[in-house]
Design a protein around this motif. Structure first.
Motif, PDB file in Angstrom:
ATOM      1  N   TYR A  49      10.400   3.365   2.782  1.00  0.00           N
ATOM      2  CA  TYR A  49      11.427   4.186   2.116  1.00  0.00           C
ATOM      3  C   TYR A  49      11.761   5.473   2.866  1.00  0.00           C
ATOM      4  O   TYR A  49      12.769   6.102   2.592  1.00  0.00           O
ATOM      5  N   LEU A  50      10.903   5.905   3.790  1.00  0.00           N
ATOM      6  CA  LEU A  50      11.146   7.183   4.456  1.00  0.00           C
ATOM      7  C   LEU A  50      11.521   6.963   5.914  1.00  0.00           C
ATOM      8  O   LEU A  50      11.127   5.966   6.516  1.00  0.00           O
ATOM      9  N   SER A  51      12.235   7.955   6.460  1.00  0.00           N
ATOM     10  CA  SER A  51      12.546   7.821   7.882  1.00  0.00           C
ATOM     11  C   SER A  51      11.352   8.297   8.709  1.00  0.00           C
ATOM     12  O   SER A  51      10.591   9.178   8.283  1.00  0.00           O
ATOM     13  N   LEU A  52      11.214   7.666   9.857  1.00  0.00           N
ATOM     14  CA  LEU A  52      10.102   7.997  10.740  1.00  0.00           C
ATOM     15  C   LEU A  52      10.609   8.800  11.933  1.00  0.00           C
ATOM     16  O   LEU A  52      11.740   8.619  12.392  1.00  0.00           O
ATOM     17  N   THR A  62       0.858  -1.188   0.000  1.00  0.00           N
ATOM     18  CA  THR A  62       0.000   0.000   0.000  1.00  0.00           C
ATOM     19  C   THR A  62       0.894   1.238   0.000  1.00  0.00           C
ATOM     20  O   THR A  62       2.100   1.156   0.299  1.00  0.00           O
ATOM     21  N   VAL A  63       0.305   2.387  -0.284  1.00  0.00           N
ATOM     22  CA  VAL A  63       1.087   3.630  -0.302  1.00  0.00           C
ATOM     23  C   VAL A  63       1.707   3.873   1.078  1.00  0.00           C
ATOM     24  O   VAL A  63       2.866   4.279   1.191  1.00  0.00           O
ATOM     25  N   VAL A  64       0.951   3.596   2.119  1.00  0.00           N
ATOM     26  CA  VAL A  64       1.468   3.796   3.484  1.00  0.00           C
ATOM     27  C   VAL A  64       2.672   2.876   3.727  1.00  0.00           C
ATOM     28  O   VAL A  64       3.688   3.297   4.301  1.00  0.00           O
ATOM     29  N   LEU A  84       4.168   8.235  -5.053  1.00  0.00           N
ATOM     30  CA  LEU A  84       4.985   7.023  -4.858  1.00  0.00           C
ATOM     31  C   LEU A  84       6.416   7.250  -5.353  1.00  0.00           C
ATOM     32  O   LEU A  84       7.375   6.843  -4.696  1.00  0.00           O
ATOM     33  N   ILE A  85       6.535   7.897  -6.512  1.00  0.00           N
ATOM     34  CA  ILE A  85       7.877   8.162  -7.041  1.00  0.00           C
ATOM     35  C   ILE A  85       8.636   9.063  -6.066  1.00  0.00           C
ATOM     36  O   ILE A  85       9.825   8.850  -5.784  1.00  0.00           O
ATOM     37  N   ALA A  86       7.932  10.050  -5.492  1.00  0.00           N
ATOM     38  CA  ALA A  86       8.588  10.935  -4.512  1.00  0.00           C
ATOM     39  C   ALA A  86       8.998  10.138  -3.273  1.00  0.00           C
ATOM     40  O   ALA A  86      10.075  10.362  -2.706  1.00  0.00           O
ATOM     41  N   LEU A  87       8.165   9.192  -2.856  1.00  0.00           N
ATOM     42  CA  LEU A  87       8.485   8.385  -1.663  1.00  0.00           C
ATOM     43  C   LEU A  87       9.724   7.520  -1.906  1.00  0.00           C
ATOM     44  O   LEU A  87      10.573   7.347  -1.041  1.00  0.00           O
ATOM     45  N   LEU A  88       9.841   6.993  -3.124  1.00  0.00           N
ATOM     46  CA  LEU A  88      10.958   6.088  -3.424  1.00  0.00           C
ATOM     47  C   LEU A  88      12.255   6.840  -3.694  1.00  0.00           C
ATOM     48  O   LEU A  88      13.336   6.252  -3.656  1.00  0.00           O
ATOM     49  N   LYS A 124       5.498   8.941  13.213  1.00  0.00           N
ATOM     50  CA  LYS A 124       4.985   9.661  12.050  1.00  0.00           C
ATOM     51  C   LYS A 124       6.094   9.803  11.016  1.00  0.00           C
ATOM     52  O   LYS A 124       7.284   9.738  11.352  1.00  0.00           O
ATOM     53  N   LEU A 125       5.708  10.057   9.756  1.00  0.00           N
ATOM     54  CA  LEU A 125       6.732  10.324   8.745  1.00  0.00           C
ATOM     55  C   LEU A 125       7.453  11.613   9.124  1.00  0.00           C
ATOM     56  O   LEU A 125       6.803  12.620   9.444  1.00  0.00           O
TER      57      LEU A 125
END
Ligand SMILES: Cc1cc2nc3c(=O)[nH]c(=O)nc-3n(C[C@H](O)[C@H](O)[C@H](O)COP(=O)(O)OP(=O)(O)OC[C@H]3O[C@@H](n4cnc5c(N)ncnc54)[C@H](O)[C@@H]3O)c2cc1C
Length: 396
Positions: free
Chosen positions: A274-277, A266-268, A341-345, A282-283
């Protein structure tokens, strides 16, 4: 227990017994089944799953049984779809025949045409493509010029169609042709024909897309003879069929994610991976967090709107013109999601090939490139906005 509850139990039991476990995972692009004489099944299980569902009439649950359907009511169809979703069952079959031509033939075809074509669509034996657009007729479809002459015992077709999705993999094409060049209005003098792609004079040339696939084609008709029984509805009245079919196309496009290859997460989940929390889970990046929240809210609103439309449909008060809204909103949101999604990756979302990228990452990049086309195909967003404006009585 109500009849519907009993039906739900029966459906669930049948699906559990008959849907092979391999068909209960998200389908990748090359695992979708479009049927037709050139179909290469991704697996024996996919073939078996299609056969079992077609035998029940559940590839087209609401079509009448004599045309290969399941004869289910709208409520029963919803129960079936929900049960399939719950178990993760793949769609056994998809394509233009199922989604677009079939419903149009049910409305406009004569009995002979329905009996000849619908069961073969339902069983996935024939794959159809759409011959509407031409180099000079896309949004302004009624300007089409593909010529059809009445030769007494047959029709003769000459002209070109463009952007024919999967033309090279299809067996038959439904085509809009001009049968009267002198009609006072351009919407008049158009007819709706069914053409066998194997007919002498039909030539298909694939066109490579941004995502690397050759899914589109230019289709040429050079003195193609078409039997007269392949005319759907009245001569010169094809615009009515064309418009009705476009409504089905918009409906399909608004639900396209249901039968597009599904991403494994899922997007979440992508965001979490891929992102630090931050310490509170939270992101950490407030900008991406905001975009993600916005996307989730939009998806939720869209789901609720679909629900409302379903209820309106059940109550017999759904205005089918509202499908322009669903088509425009859903395809624009699909593009926003892919951009997110591209920004997240980050750089992992920018691969074309090579060992530095996982298969999932490459699939996502190609999807991002492909989905740019969703807001054009089936009528552009601008054209849908015009239709919505017209419905609302706004100045044109
Ligand atoms: C993924 C995909 C699949 C497709 N599959 C098929 C297929 O299988 N068969 C088929 O026949 N066709 C198919 N098409 C073609 C599709 O129907 C046309 O691309 C679409 O109708 C737009 O026409 P066009 O490309 O000629 O653009 P144009 O009509 O030339 O439009 C160019 C731009 O002008 C804008 N524009 C045009 N008119 C107006 C207006 N009145 N008001 C405001 N803006 C306007 C458009 O929104 C667009 O941004 C497909 C296209 C795509 C992208």
């Amino acid at each position: 227990m109500s009849d519907l509850e009993q039906f739900k139990n029966e459906v669930t039991a049948w699906l559990e017994e008959n849907c092979p476990p391999s068909q209960r995972t998200p389908a990748k692009a090359d695992e979708l089944v479009y049927g037709g004489s050139k179909c290469v099944f991704p697996s024996e299980d996919a073939k078996l799953w299609l056969k079992r569902m077609a035998d029940k009439g559940w590839t087209v649950p609401s079509w009448p049984k004599q045309y290969g359907g399941g004869g289910l009511s709208a409520k029963e169809e919803k129960v079936l779809k929900k049960a399939m979703k719950k178990l993760g069952c793949r769609m056994p079959l998809t394509g233009h025949g199922l989604w677009m031509l079939g419903p149009a033939l049910l409305e406009f075809g004569n009995e002979e045409q329905k009996l000849e074509h619908l069961p073969r669509i339902a069983r996935g034996e024939v794959r159809w493509c759409q011959g509407y657009s031409e180099p000079g007729a896309g949004s302004d479809l009624a300007s089409l010029r593909c010529k059809c002459e009445d030769m007494g015992d047959h029709y003769l077709v000459n002209g070109q169609k463009s952007w024919t999705t999967d033309g090279h993999k299809s067996d038959w094409v439904f085509v809009l042709v001009r049968t009267d060049f002198d009609a006072p209005k351009k919407q008049q003098g158009i007819s709706f024909l069914l053409i066998d792609m194997k007919a002498p004079g039909v030539e298909v040339r694939p066109v490579t897309l941004l995502n690397g696939n050759d899914d589109f084609c230019d289709t040429f008709f050079d003195n193609v003879k078409v039997p007269k029984q392949n005319l759907v509805h009245e001569l010169n009245q094809g615009w009515s069929v064309a418009k009705a079919l476009l409504v089905h196309e918009r409906e399909m496009m608004s639900k396209i994610q249901e039968f597009m290859p599904r991403l494994p997460y899922t997007v979440v989940e992508y965001a979490q991976h891929y992102l630090s929390l931050a310490d509170d889970g939270k992101l950490a990046d407030p900008y991406l967090r905001d975009r993600l929240t916005q996307h989730l809210m939009n998806t939720q609103s869209m789901g609720l709107s679909h629900r409302r439309a379903y209820e309106e449909g059940m109550a017999g008060i759904l205005d089918k013109r509202s499908l322009s809204y669903f088509k425009a909103y859903a395809t624009e949101e699909d593009k926003h999601r892919d951009e997110l999604l591209i920004a997240l990756l980050g750089t992992q979302g920018l691969g074309w090939e090579g060992e530095g990228f996982s298969e999932d990452e490459l699939q996502l990049t190609r999807q991002f490139l492909m989905n740019k086309a969703l807001s054009i195909g089936g009528g552009t967003t601008e054209v849908q906005m015009n239709l919505i404006a017209k419905q609302l009585g706004l100045p044109g």
